[in-house]
Design an enzyme around this catalytic site. Structure first.
Site, PDB file in Angstrom:
ATOM      1  N   HIS A   1       0.826  -1.213   0.000  1.00  0.00           N
ATOM      2  CA  HIS A   1       0.000   0.000   0.000  1.00  0.00           C
ATOM      3  C   HIS A   1       0.859   1.261   0.000  1.00  0.00           C
ATOM      4  CE1 HIS A   1      -3.121   2.693   2.109  1.00  0.00           C
ATOM      5  NE2 HIS A   1      -3.549   2.483   0.883  1.00  0.00           N
TER       6      HIS A   1
ATOM      7  N   GLU B   1       0.463  -0.409  -4.669  1.00  0.00           N
ATOM      8  CA  GLU B   1      -0.682   0.475  -4.939  1.00  0.00           C
ATOM      9  C   GLU B   1      -0.185   1.896  -4.795  1.00  0.00           C
ATOM     10  OE1 GLU B   1      -4.214   2.928  -3.412  1.00  0.00           O
ATOM     11  OE2 GLU B   1      -2.216   2.598  -2.569  1.00  0.00           O
TER      12      GLU B   1
ATOM     13  N   GLU C   1      -4.426   3.751  -8.285  1.00  0.00           N
ATOM     14  CA  GLU C   1      -5.680   4.362  -7.818  1.00  0.00           C
ATOM     15  C   GLU C   1      -5.776   5.779  -8.368  1.00  0.00           C
ATOM     16  OE1 GLU C   1      -6.566   4.592  -3.552  1.00  0.00           O
ATOM     17  OE2 GLU C   1      -8.162   6.020  -4.033  1.00  0.00           O
TER      18      GLU C   1
ATOM     19  N   HIS D   1      -1.344  11.072  -2.138  1.00  0.00           N
ATOM     20  CA  HIS D   1      -2.646  10.652  -1.607  1.00  0.00           C
ATOM     21  C   HIS D   1      -3.559  11.834  -1.277  1.00  0.00           C
ATOM     22  CE1 HIS D   1      -5.549   9.395   1.473  1.00  0.00           C
ATOM     23  NE2 HIS D   1      -5.561   8.244   0.813  1.00  0.00           N
TER      24      HIS D   1
ATOM     25  N   ASP E   1      -1.444   6.313  -5.463  1.00  0.00           N
ATOM     26  CA  ASP E   1      -2.547   7.249  -5.692  1.00  0.00           C
ATOM     27  C   ASP E   1      -2.078   8.305  -6.698  1.00  0.00           C
ATOM     28  OD1 ASP E   1      -4.308   6.338  -3.338  1.00  0.00           O
ATOM     29  OD2 ASP E   1      -2.379   6.762  -2.389  1.00  0.00           O
TER      30      ASP E   1
HETATM   31  O1  G3P Z   1      -6.561   1.486  -3.015  1.00  0.00           O
HETATM   32  C1  G3P Z   1      -6.693   1.057  -1.703  1.00  0.00           C
HETATM   33  C2  G3P Z   1      -6.597   2.200  -0.725  1.00  0.00           C
HETATM   34  O2  G3P Z   1      -5.452   2.934  -1.018  1.00  0.00           O
HETATM   35  C3  G3P Z   1      -7.805   3.084  -0.775  1.00  0.00           C
HETATM   36  O3  G3P Z   1      -7.818   4.058   0.199  1.00  0.00           O
HETATM   37  O4  G3P Z   1      -7.420   6.295   1.088  1.00  0.00           O
HETATM   38  O5  G3P Z   1      -5.622   4.602   1.225  1.00  0.00           O
HETATM   39  O6  G3P Z   1      -6.227   5.629  -0.953  1.00  0.00           O
HETATM   40  P1  G3P Z   1      -6.713   5.186   0.400  1.00  0.00           P
HETATM   41 MG    MG Z   2      -4.972   4.504  -2.367  1.00  0.00          MG
END
Ligand code: G3P
Ligand code: MG
Length: 230
Positions: free
Chosen positions: A10, A37, A98, A52, A39
């Site tokens: 993450h 993952e 994402e 993020h 953002d």
């Molecule tokens: O994509 C999974 C997770 O990253 C979604 O929530 O707020 O951590 O971007 P967030």
């Molecule tokens: Mg995310």
């Protein structure tokens, strides 16, 4: 259909390194992750970057909104999406991208993200998975580049999940693992959708979720989850 890994780091491996940075991607790789993952959002001048929050304050100390900064003004720790992709190419990392648009830029962010993937994604890497909490972003991604698999991000799966997934032609559901019930997990898998959960850092919880049919666990500590699932 896209082959998901069992574990995705993450924001890189944010338990060990500053989130969404090249260092974090390298740390995830060092700890055995094969995917991360990230953002993606746009700067004022339309450059896709890996960040993020709307503001850079929490992660960099710079008290400004990403949407009000040009790419040239970014602190060096904030990678552009292009720099992140180059890093994935070096490391052989797959990616769940994402789409995290700033308010009002849902479609534009998706279009720039998929155009960048078309230009830069290394053919030797596994195909990426797009995801977003914003239905409008996934619809725009599908319309611009239907070849990229898409997952709808849903914090808590409710009765409308399937209608929403169908409306954006999603391939998968990425949901909050702490809120996912066994009934919903079975429903999603039986309907033929990929199922991923975020953000799970406890090995026992990850094992239980996999037992419910979850295919992919997104974790700040990918090494912990890899060990638990081995
Ligand atoms: O994509 C999974 C997770 O990253 C979604 O929530 O707020 O951590 O971007 P967030
Ligand atoms: Mg995310």
């Amino acid at each position: 259909m896209l082959q998901l890994p069992k574990v995705v780091g993450h924001r890189g491996a944010m338990a060990y390194a500053p989130e969404n940075t090249l260092d974090s991607f390298r740390e995830a790789h060092r700890r055995g992750a094969t995917w991360v993952e990230i953002d993606v959002k746009l700067t004022k001048d339309g450059v896709p970057i890996v960040m993020h929050d709307s503001s850079l304050k929490r992660t960099t100390g710079v008290d400004r909104l990403a949407s009000e900064m040009t790419a040239a003004e970014l602190p060096p720790s904030v990678p552009t999406f292009a720099q992140a992709i180059a890093c994935f190419g070096e490391l052989g990392l797959g990616c769940n991208v994402e789409i995290k648009p700033c308010e009002g830029r849902e479609a534009e962010t998706a279009r720039v993200t998929v155009a960048t993937l078309r230009d830069l994604w290394p053919a030797k890497l596994p195909a990426p998975l797009l995801s977003s909490f914003k239905d409008a972003s996934l619809a725009a991604a599908r319309d611009a580049a239907p070849e990229f698999a898409r997952a709808l991000l849903i914090d808590e799966v409710k009765d409308d999940w399937r209608a929403r997934a169908e409306a954006v032609s999603a391939d998968g559901i990425n949901t909050n693992g702490k809120r996912l019930t066994a009934v919903r997990a079975v429903e999603i898998r039986k309907a033929g959708y990929l199922l991923s959960v975020y953000t799970i850092n406890d090995g026992d919880v990850a094992r239980a979720l996999v037992g419910m049919g979850v295919q992919c666990v997104i974790s700040d500590a990918p090494d912990v989850i890899l060990a638990a699932l081995r």
